[in-house]
Every structure is written in C-alpha cells, then in structure tokens.
Design an enzyme around this catalytic site. Structure first.
Site, short mmCIF file in Angstrom:
data_model
loop_
_atom_site.label_atom_id
_atom_site.label_comp_id
_atom_site.label_asym_id
_atom_site.label_seq_id
_atom_site.Cartn_x
_atom_site.Cartn_y
_atom_site.Cartn_z
N SER A 45 0.80 -1.22 0.00
CA SER A 45 0.00 0.00 0.00
C SER A 45 0.84 1.28 0.00
O SER A 45 0.31 2.36 -0.30
CB SER A 45 -0.94 0.02 1.21
N LYS A 122 0.81 4.58 6.94
CA LYS A 122 0.29 5.38 5.83
C LYS A 122 0.93 6.77 5.88
O LYS A 122 1.64 7.11 6.82
CB LYS A 122 -1.23 5.53 5.91
#
Length: 280
Positions: A45, A122
């Site tokens: 990701s 993230k």
C-alpha cells in the site's frame, strides 16, 4: 573436573538464568515502549516509498506517548495475540499524549487501527480542520488540488511477494515473471512536502465526497493509491476512516533492512540498495 552445576548448585544457576532473562525482557520492553518499535512492511500500500519486506524502526519519541505506545505481541502460530490495549488499556480513554506533538502533512506514520488493533502505516495528508477529497484521482485539500507531476513508470516483477506471497497489482496485464507496470507521479502537499505516488487504474476511491477532518483526528492515505485501505473508506466498511491522536504510534524515518523473499534468511533476496534508506 567437577561440573559447574555441581560446584554452585543447580537451583542457584537456574535462578540467575531466570533473572537474566527477566531483566533482558524488561530492558527490551522499555526500549520498545519508549524509543523505537520494529515494523515489517507486509503489503504494497505504500509503494514505491516502502516495499513489501522492508524493515524499519518506528520513532515513538516523535509525537509523544499514549496507550498506543505500549508494545503488542502477535504470534498466531502459537495463539498469542496481545495488543497495546491489553497492556495499557487503562490509558486508552485519555485523549492527551505525554510530551505530545502532532504529525505534519507528508509524515509517514504508524498508527493502531481503533477497531482491530492492527498496526497500519500510511502517509498523513489531512490534519484537523482540513477538507479532503479525491477528484479523478487527484487529492484536493481545502478545495484546492495538490500539485502532481508525471515521474515515469514504476516497474516490478509480477510474482508472489513477501511472506504472504501476494502478487502486485498492475496497470498492464503481465504474465508470471513478466514486468508489472504502474504510473508514477510526484505529489506535493500544501506545506511543500513531496513524495512519489502510484496509479494503477480507475477505482471507486478516485472520486469521493468531502471529508472534513475533526479536531484531534487525522486523515491518512497510502502512496500506492489504488491498492490501499486508508481513510477514504470508513471503519464500518472495513477501512481506516479518521484516526484519533491517541492511536498514533510514531513516525517512520528510515528503512533499516529489506528482503524481497519470503524469509529474511534468504540472503540472495536482500535489497542492499535499500539498507539505511531515508524516507521522503
């Protein structure tokens, strides 16, 4: 010559061994709780900033301490699943952080998912009060599109990656062991922080409504925009949603070690060019 255990006695030796192991665990626990937490990258990701198999230490001193700073121990092979709330759950309802400071846009942050307790990594794109939206794959902050510049093509081999053996997502349709492609761009946030992002294909999350970030919460996205479960998807829909300040663990600053194989012992899969690599 007499055996050492015969000279000193077995039980004194056992007690000293237990004490040594105990204090070693205490020191390791303090180090992991207060200073740094090891973190393996399990998914794609955050490509191409972080690759599957990258190993880093999370800087817990960067934003201060909350219940999320306590360590978690998960060894599914033997049924051990202890999260930060198991060790420091009595602190979970406290909103303030000890020696706390807020992350900045562009920081790569590790945080605990408030529902299942897993650690996520993230990039922070929205701070309290921001209006965040995606329009045709372009990030909008406070009703203004961020600067995006083409930066070539990111390529990798289409093959199982990491311990989980997951195959990468591609914008082309490669066969096994062929080259997988993604379009690469450089995104610059309003505070001047720049980083690479990847685009695979049109996705539902390329166009969203407006997210107004509440006070004390943050909005995170993965750099691999079309292959990331992040704040664009609500927690109720198995996403991340907004992340509270208390759930932040720390900041990722540098890759320490990297392996492309299913085991770190497979030295022929080590990525030496990523050892001690600073993160943007």
């Amino acid at each position: 010559m007499a055996d050492k255990t015969e000279q000193t006695g077995f039980f004194p030796w056992l007690i000293e061994t237990v004490k040594t192991v105990f204090w070693a665990l205490v020191i390791a626990g303090i180090f992991r709780t207060v200073f740094f937490q090891p973190f393996w990258i399990p998914s794609g990701s955050m490509k191409d900033t972080l690759l599957i198999g990258d190993f880093l230490f999370v800087n817990k001193m960067a934003y201060g301490y909350s219940y999320a700073s306590c360590p978690s121990i998960r060894i599914p092979q033997v049924g051990i699943d202890l999260g930060a709330d198991d060790f420091c759950g009595f602190l979970e309802d406290r909103e303030e952080r000890i020696f706390g400071s807020d992350p900045e846009r562009g920081d790569i942050v590790v945080f605990r998912h408030p529902v299942d307790g897993r650690d996520f990594i993230k990039r922070l794109v929205g701070v309290p009060g921001d209006r965040v939206q995606m329009i045709d794959g372009v990030l909008q902050i406070n009703d203004e599109p961020v600067e995006v510049e083409p930066a070539g093509t990111f390529t990798e081999v289409f093959e199982p990656q990491g311990p989980l053996g997951t195959a990468p997502s591609c914008s082309n349709n490669p066969g096994r062991d062929a080259i997988c492609e993604k379009q690469r761009y450089i995104e610059t946030l309003p505070n001047g922080a720049s980083h690479a992002i990847l685009d695979i294909a049109p996705r539902p999350t390329d166009n969203t409504g407006v997210f107004t970030v509440p006070e004390g919460q943050f909005f995170f996205m993965g750099d691999n925009r079309d292959n990331s479960s992040d704040s664009r998807v609500a927690q109720a829909a198995r996403g991340v949603g907004f992340v509270e300040r208390k759930d932040i663990v720390g900041r990722a600053d540098r890759v320490m070690f990297s392996s492309a194989g299913r085991s770190m012992l497979a030295f022929w899969t080590w990525r030496s060019d990523r050892f001690f690599k600073a993160l943007d």
